[in-house]
Design a protein around this motif. Structure first.
Motif, PDB file in Angstrom:
ATOM      1  N   ASN B 163       0.838  -1.191   0.000  1.00 45.05           N
ATOM      2  CA  ASN B 163       0.000   0.000   0.000  1.00 45.05           C
ATOM      3  C   ASN B 163       0.883   1.256   0.000  1.00 45.05           C
ATOM      4  O   ASN B 163       1.690   1.434   0.907  1.00 45.05           O
ATOM      5  CB  ASN B 163      -0.878  -0.042   1.257  1.00 45.05           C
ATOM      6  CG  ASN B 163      -1.912   1.068   1.268  1.00 45.05           C
ATOM      7  OD1 ASN B 163      -1.681   2.136   0.698  1.00 45.05           O
ATOM      8  ND2 ASN B 163      -3.030   0.814   1.905  1.00 45.05           N
ATOM      9  N   PRO B 164       0.733   2.096  -1.034  1.00 48.09           N
ATOM     10  CA  PRO B 164       1.633   3.259  -1.137  1.00 48.09           C
ATOM     11  C   PRO B 164       1.411   4.301  -0.042  1.00 48.09           C
ATOM     12  O   PRO B 164       2.279   5.135   0.197  1.00 48.09           O
ATOM     13  CB  PRO B 164       1.308   3.840  -2.515  1.00 48.09           C
ATOM     14  CG  PRO B 164      -0.054   3.354  -2.839  1.00 48.09           C
ATOM     15  CD  PRO B 164      -0.201   2.022  -2.154  1.00 48.09           C
ATOM     16  N   SER B 165       0.254   4.265   0.620  1.00 52.45           N
ATOM     17  CA  SER B 165      -0.009   5.320   1.591  1.00 52.45           C
ATOM     18  C   SER B 165       0.227   4.882   3.034  1.00 52.45           C
ATOM     19  O   SER B 165      -0.101   5.601   3.965  1.00 52.45           O
ATOM     20  CB  SER B 165      -1.437   5.848   1.415  1.00 52.45           C
ATOM     21  OG  SER B 165      -2.346   4.775   1.491  1.00 52.45           O
ATOM     22  N   LEU B 166       0.788   3.681   3.197  1.00 56.90           N
ATOM     23  CA  LEU B 166       1.135   3.238   4.557  1.00 56.90           C
ATOM     24  C   LEU B 166       2.629   2.982   4.637  1.00 56.90           C
ATOM     25  O   LEU B 166       3.233   2.516   3.677  1.00 56.90           O
ATOM     26  CB  LEU B 166       0.405   1.931   4.891  1.00 56.90           C
ATOM     27  CG  LEU B 166      -1.091   1.971   5.150  1.00 56.90           C
ATOM     28  CD1 LEU B 166      -1.614   0.556   5.373  1.00 56.90           C
ATOM     29  CD2 LEU B 166      -1.397   2.842   6.351  1.00 56.90           C
ATOM     30  N   LYS B 167       3.195   3.251   5.815  1.00 54.19           N
ATOM     31  CA  LYS B 167       4.604   2.928   6.019  1.00 54.19           C
ATOM     32  C   LYS B 167       4.788   1.425   5.856  1.00 54.19           C
ATOM     33  O   LYS B 167       3.936   0.644   6.307  1.00 54.19           O
ATOM     34  CB  LYS B 167       5.040   3.331   7.429  1.00 54.19           C
ATOM     35  CG  LYS B 167       5.040   4.831   7.626  1.00 54.19           C
ATOM     36  CD  LYS B 167       5.331   5.183   9.073  1.00 54.19           C
ATOM     37  CE  LYS B 167       5.367   6.691   9.224  1.00 54.19           C
ATOM     38  NZ  LYS B 167       5.550   7.112  10.617  1.00 54.19           N
ATOM     39  N   VAL B 168       5.897   1.026   5.226  1.00 55.50           N
ATOM     40  CA  VAL B 168       6.041  -0.404   4.939  1.00 55.50           C
ATOM     41  C   VAL B 168       6.108  -1.236   6.217  1.00 55.50           C
ATOM     42  O   VAL B 168       5.567  -2.334   6.287  1.00 55.50           O
ATOM     43  CB  VAL B 168       7.256  -0.704   4.017  1.00 55.50           C
ATOM     44  CG1 VAL B 168       7.054  -0.084   2.653  1.00 55.50           C
ATOM     45  CG2 VAL B 168       8.560  -0.286   4.633  1.00 55.50           C
ATOM     46  N   GLY B 169       6.756  -0.707   7.245  1.00 54.78           N
ATOM     47  CA  GLY B 169       6.870  -1.448   8.495  1.00 54.78           C
ATOM     48  C   GLY B 169       5.505  -1.740   9.106  1.00 54.78           C
ATOM     49  O   GLY B 169       5.241  -2.844   9.603  1.00 54.78           O
ATOM     50  N   VAL B 170       4.641  -0.751   9.031  1.00 55.98           N
ATOM     51  CA  VAL B 170       3.294  -0.900   9.574  1.00 55.98           C
ATOM     52  C   VAL B 170       2.553  -2.027   8.852  1.00 55.98           C
ATOM     53  O   VAL B 170       1.815  -2.802   9.457  1.00 55.98           O
ATOM     54  CB  VAL B 170       2.520   0.441   9.444  1.00 55.98           C
ATOM     55  CG1 VAL B 170       1.056   0.270   9.817  1.00 55.98           C
ATOM     56  CG2 VAL B 170       3.185   1.504  10.301  1.00 55.98           C
ATOM     57  N   GLN B 171       2.803  -2.137   7.534  1.00 53.69           N
ATOM     58  CA  GLN B 171       2.137  -3.175   6.754  1.00 53.69           C
ATOM     59  C   GLN B 171       2.613  -4.571   7.168  1.00 53.69           C
ATOM     60  O   GLN B 171       1.829  -5.507   7.224  1.00 53.69           O
ATOM     61  CB  GLN B 171       2.381  -2.957   5.257  1.00 53.69           C
ATOM     62  CG  GLN B 171       1.840  -1.610   4.784  1.00 53.69           C
ATOM     63  CD  GLN B 171       1.946  -1.427   3.287  1.00 53.69           C
ATOM     64  OE1 GLN B 171       1.493  -2.251   2.517  1.00 53.69           O
ATOM     65  NE2 GLN B 171       2.559  -0.334   2.867  1.00 53.69           N
ATOM     66  N   ILE B 172       3.913  -4.678   7.429  1.00 60.76           N
ATOM     67  CA  ILE B 172       4.424  -5.987   7.878  1.00 60.76           C
ATOM     68  C   ILE B 172       3.860  -6.303   9.256  1.00 60.76           C
ATOM     69  O   ILE B 172       3.385  -7.416   9.515  1.00 60.76           O
ATOM     70  CB  ILE B 172       5.968  -5.994   7.928  1.00 60.76           C
ATOM     71  CG1 ILE B 172       6.546  -5.634   6.562  1.00 60.76           C
ATOM     72  CG2 ILE B 172       6.486  -7.358   8.375  1.00 60.76           C
ATOM     73  CD1 ILE B 172       8.045  -5.463   6.571  1.00 60.76           C
ATOM     74  N   ALA B 173       3.880  -5.315  10.138  1.00 60.78           N
ATOM     75  CA  ALA B 173       3.391  -5.513  11.497  1.00 60.78           C
ATOM     76  C   ALA B 173       1.922  -5.934  11.486  1.00 60.78           C
ATOM     77  O   ALA B 173       1.495  -6.759  12.287  1.00 60.78           O
ATOM     78  CB  ALA B 173       3.580  -4.231  12.314  1.00 60.78           C
ATOM     79  N   GLU B 174       1.169  -5.379  10.539  1.00 61.35           N
ATOM     80  CA  GLU B 174      -0.246  -5.707  10.457  1.00 61.35           C
ATOM     81  C   GLU B 174      -0.445  -7.198  10.128  1.00 61.35           C
ATOM     82  O   GLU B 174      -1.284  -7.867  10.716  1.00 61.35           O
ATOM     83  CB  GLU B 174      -0.889  -4.832   9.384  1.00 61.35           C
ATOM     84  CG  GLU B 174      -2.401  -4.890   9.427  1.00 61.35           C
ATOM     85  CD  GLU B 174      -3.037  -4.000   8.382  1.00 61.35           C
ATOM     86  OE1 GLU B 174      -2.315  -3.167   7.787  1.00 61.35           O
ATOM     87  OE2 GLU B 174      -4.238  -4.150   8.163  1.00 61.35           O
ATOM     88  N   VAL B 175       0.370  -7.667   9.186  1.00 67.26           N
ATOM     89  CA  VAL B 175       0.289  -9.086   8.839  1.00 67.26           C
ATOM     90  C   VAL B 175       0.591  -9.933  10.071  1.00 67.26           C
ATOM     91  O   VAL B 175      -0.098 -10.911  10.365  1.00 67.26           O
ATOM     92  CB  VAL B 175       1.283  -9.433   7.706  1.00 67.26           C
ATOM     93  CG1 VAL B 175       1.300 -10.939   7.458  1.00 67.26           C
ATOM     94  CG2 VAL B 175       0.924  -8.695   6.432  1.00 67.26           C
ATOM     95  N   ILE B 176       1.611  -9.522  10.815  1.00 64.91           N
ATOM     96  CA  ILE B 176       2.002 -10.292  12.001  1.00 64.91           C
ATOM     97  C   ILE B 176       0.883 -10.271  13.046  1.00 64.91           C
ATOM     98  O   ILE B 176       0.552 -11.291  13.646  1.00 64.91           O
ATOM     99  CB  ILE B 176       3.310  -9.732  12.593  1.00 64.91           C
ATOM    100  CG1 ILE B 176       4.441  -9.873  11.573  1.00 64.91           C
ATOM    101  CG2 ILE B 176       3.669 -10.430  13.891  1.00 64.91           C
ATOM    102  CD1 ILE B 176       5.664  -9.061  11.885  1.00 64.91           C
ATOM    103  N   GLN B 177       0.278  -9.099  13.231  1.00 67.65           N
ATOM    104  CA  GLN B 177      -0.802  -8.996  14.207  1.00 67.65           C
ATOM    105  C   GLN B 177      -1.956  -9.922  13.834  1.00 67.65           C
ATOM    106  O   GLN B 177      -2.498 -10.627  14.678  1.00 67.65           O
ATOM    107  CB  GLN B 177      -1.308  -7.553  14.285  1.00 67.65           C
ATOM    108  CG  GLN B 177      -0.452  -6.682  15.174  1.00 67.65           C
ATOM    109  CD  GLN B 177      -1.001  -5.262  15.236  1.00 67.65           C
ATOM    110  OE1 GLN B 177      -0.650  -4.427  14.413  1.00 67.65           O
ATOM    111  NE2 GLN B 177      -1.871  -5.003  16.191  1.00 67.65           N
ATOM    112  N   VAL B 178      -2.311  -9.891  12.547  1.00 69.50           N
ATOM    113  CA  VAL B 178      -3.452 -10.684  12.105  1.00 69.50           C
ATOM    114  C   VAL B 178      -3.121 -12.179  12.101  1.00 69.50           C
ATOM    115  O   VAL B 178      -3.878 -13.001  12.584  1.00 69.50           O
ATOM    116  CB  VAL B 178      -3.915 -10.232  10.703  1.00 69.50           C
ATOM    117  CG1 VAL B 178      -4.985 -11.174  10.161  1.00 69.50           C
ATOM    118  CG2 VAL B 178      -4.446  -8.812  10.762  1.00 69.50           C
TER     119      VAL B 178
END
Lengths: 277, 364
Positions: B163-178
């Motif tokens: 997602n271009p509008s989210l920080k990449v780290g946040v995107q990885i963390a989201e996958v881990i959370q889910v």
């Protein structure tokens, strides 16, 4: 390799800068290269090395901040934008880019795209069509495809049309920027074979790519561009089988091959350390 | 990278034993595209082909991470079979390569394995088992559960899966959370570990960057980090290094080799470039027009190619690739004045005849 002595292209100490004042940064530095008739020179560089800038400078699309460019013996370094346009229109220097879909008008049938440069030069329509068909045959495209739109052709076919299109003006020098990168193996070989024929017919070629492997089969000489400078220029065989500069060694050592193992990770890490030192 | 969780929960090795995911749907950063998976028709066909994997295979005690048996794929709108039976078995820590030109069916096969075939395509015969679980008839929530945590994928164009509008780290963390059920802080720690594991030089900095701030090679590493975030058993890399610079490609291939060795990750590497596959894989499938024309251990396929098409691929490398020169320099150290056709792995290949190539061109 060189047939009649005089190089088609001579570049000496070329400098290119982008940006103004404090944002000004050097993109090409002290770049020298000459290309003779019937010679293919591969320019290898990775992202950000300045290889596309080099192509654009030779086509007069970016202004050099230093050095000289001679095309067919004529010093074009101080050309005005208008003179450059006239030179490009004469078709002495032509170029083919990676994405053939973008270099062809999507709404124009292949035939029209192909003969357009001839019509611009004042060739009559009938003769232009005849010559266009001849070049299409030369790149081994069926004349059935003549009336089609670029979107109806495969990637390999489109790239052949793009090559045919630059051939119609009978250029002395063709600059190809990643011409086979988007193609699969068989189409790649098809294009490379056409390039070899052109070279044998006396055309000078500059083949720019990030991929040493795609250039290895056709280049007589290879120039390795790294951070805006040619760090190694030499006979293709010598550069590939015995690279000297650490970057050239890293490049060769990173390329996947079928039989010889690439350089080990330790070797590559050592070369990287050397480069960053 | 370790499999130990930072929150202290036991590491589940069998995906079925993992805590159920919250029904949050597909998180945006999961690299498998969020195409709704069509229900795969129940294949009633028994395993057809014998396992071509031989001596190289580890003891049979280790259950395969992925089993593909006689998979056929149909284009239902044009009523045409596109893939005519693909079979292979992949054990933990092993790598299989699929080579073939565009349109050979290699990508469709991968999409079938991931349950993301395009709208009117369907598996018409054969079966696919991921970690012992037959994927036929999986429901969408079951697929969501499986993807990321058991099987994951990386494709050619990394930017389009982030997602271009989210920080990449946040995107990885989201996958881990889910996927792993970690809390925010623990997920961030784990994401940083992953960014370190994929050899990004400054993980803290990259964590807070957006896709447009990163180069292609960095993005591909981020995508691999995302793909392995939930410790999958199988990773499909479909032309994952094709668009990258050669020196970067070498680093990414090293990284995949690391993950195999350390985590026992099983790899499916898809490429049009035989050389890439040759460097990474134990076993190769050569596909052409939906058909597996050759399948065997990498060395066998390279040194004793049986099918004409494989020979052509090899010949193209020898004629137009680096191999042309490197093979020469080999022969200077090992001169072979009287090549024995049995001993010379490339005997009889020679330059590809124009006619032969033209035939292949015509097919295209």
């Amino acid at each position: 390799m060189s047939a009649d002595g005089r190089p088609v292209l001579q570049v000496a100490d070329l400098e290119v800068h982008y940006g103004l004042r404090r944002r000004r940064r050097r993109v090409l530095h002290g770049v020298s290269l000459s290309v003779a008739r019937g010679e293919t020179v591969g320019v290898i560089g990775e992202t950000g090395s300045g290889k596309s800038t080099f192509a654009r400078a030779v086509l007069g699309l970016v202004r050099a901040s230093g050095g000289r460019i001679l095309i067919d013996g004529e010093d074009v370094s101080r050309y005005s934008a208008r003179q450059w346009r006239a030179l490009r229109r004469r078709g002495v220097v032509q170029y083919v880019f990676q994405d053939p879909l973008r270099s062809l008008d999507p709404d124009l049938p292949i035939e029209e795209s192909l003969i357009e440069p001839l019509l611009v030069q004042g060739v009559g329509r009938k003769e232009a069509v005849e010559r266009g068909r001849a070049y299409l045959a030369r790149v081994r495209l069926d004349s059935e495809l003549f009336g089609r739109l670029p979107g109806e052709l495969s990637g390999g076919q489109r790239q052949r049309v793009a090559v045919a299109r630059v051939l119609v003006t009978e250029p002395a020098l063709i600059i190809l920027d990643e011409p086979v990168s988007a193609l699969d193996s068989a189409n790649r070989v098809g294009i490379l074979e056409i390039l070899k024929e052109l070279r044998d017919a006396g055309v000078a070629l500059i083949f720019i790519s990030h991929d040493l492997g795609s250039v290895a089969g056709v280049a007589d000489r290879i120039a390795v561009l790294y951070q805006g400078e040619f760090v190694e220029v030499g006979d293709a065989r010598a550069v590939i089988s015995n690279p000297r500069h650490p970057y050239a060694r890293l490049l060769v050592g990173s390329a996947p091959t079928l039989r010889s193992a690439a350089a080990s990770r330790a070797e590559r890490d050592a070369l990287r350390a050397l480069l960053h030192a | 990278m370790t499999r130990t969780r930072s929150d202290g929960t036991a590491t589940a090795t069998v995906p079925a034993a993992r805590p159920a995911d919250p029904p949050a749907g597909q998180p945006p950063a999961v690299p498998s595209p969020a195409v709704p998976s069509p229900a795969v028709p129940s294949p009633a066909v028994a395993p057809t082909t014998a396992d071509p994997q031989s001596a190289a295979a580890p003891p049979a005690a280790q259950a395969p991470a992925l089993t593909v048996r006689g998979v056929r794929i149909r284009d239902e709108v044009n009523d045409r079979e596109i893939v005519h039976g693909v079979s292979f078995e992949l054990r933990p820590g092993r790598a299989v390569g699929i080579v073939g030109e565009s349109g050979s069916g290699k990508t469709l096969t991968c999409r079938a394995i991931l349950g993301i075939l395009p709208a009117h395509f369907a598996v018409s015969a054969g079966s696919i088992e991921i970690a012992g679980r037959d994927i036929a008839g999986l429901t969408t929530p079951q697929w969501t559960d499986l993807r990321g945590s058991t099987i994951s994928a990386v494709f050619q164009d990394p930017a389009s899966y982030l997602n271009p509008s989210l920080k990449v780290g946040v995107q990885i963390a989201e996958v881990i959370q889910v996927k792993s059920g970690l809390r925010r802080r623990a997920a961030r720690r784990r994401a940083l570990e992953l960014l370190t594991a994929v050899h990004l030089r400054d993980p803290e900095l990259v964590y807070d960057q957006y896709t447009f701030e990163l180069s292609g090679g960095m993005l591909q590493r981020v995508l691999i980090a995302t793909a392995i975030a939930a410790d999958p058993q199988v990773l499909i890399a479909d032309e994952a290094t094709t668009a990258l610079d050669v020196t970067v490609q070498a680093e990414i291939l090293d990284l995949l080799a690391d993950l195999r060795e350390r985590n026992g990750l099983a790899l499916v590497v898809v490429s049009h470039d035989l050389a890439v596959v040759a460097q990474v894989c134990d076993e190769v499938l050569v596909m052409r027009e939906g058909e597996v024309v050759e399948h065997g251990p990498t060395a066998d396929v390279l040194y004793h190619p049986r099918h004409e098409y494989t020979r052509l691929l090899i010949a193209e490398h020898e004629q137009y690739g680096l191999d042309r020169y490197l093979a020469d320099s080999d022969s200077t150290t090992d001169p072979d004045p009287d090549p024995d056709p049995e001993a010379d792995p490339h005997a009889g290949i020679g330059p590809v005849a124009g006619e032969q190539r033209k035939e292949l061109d015509d097919v295209r």
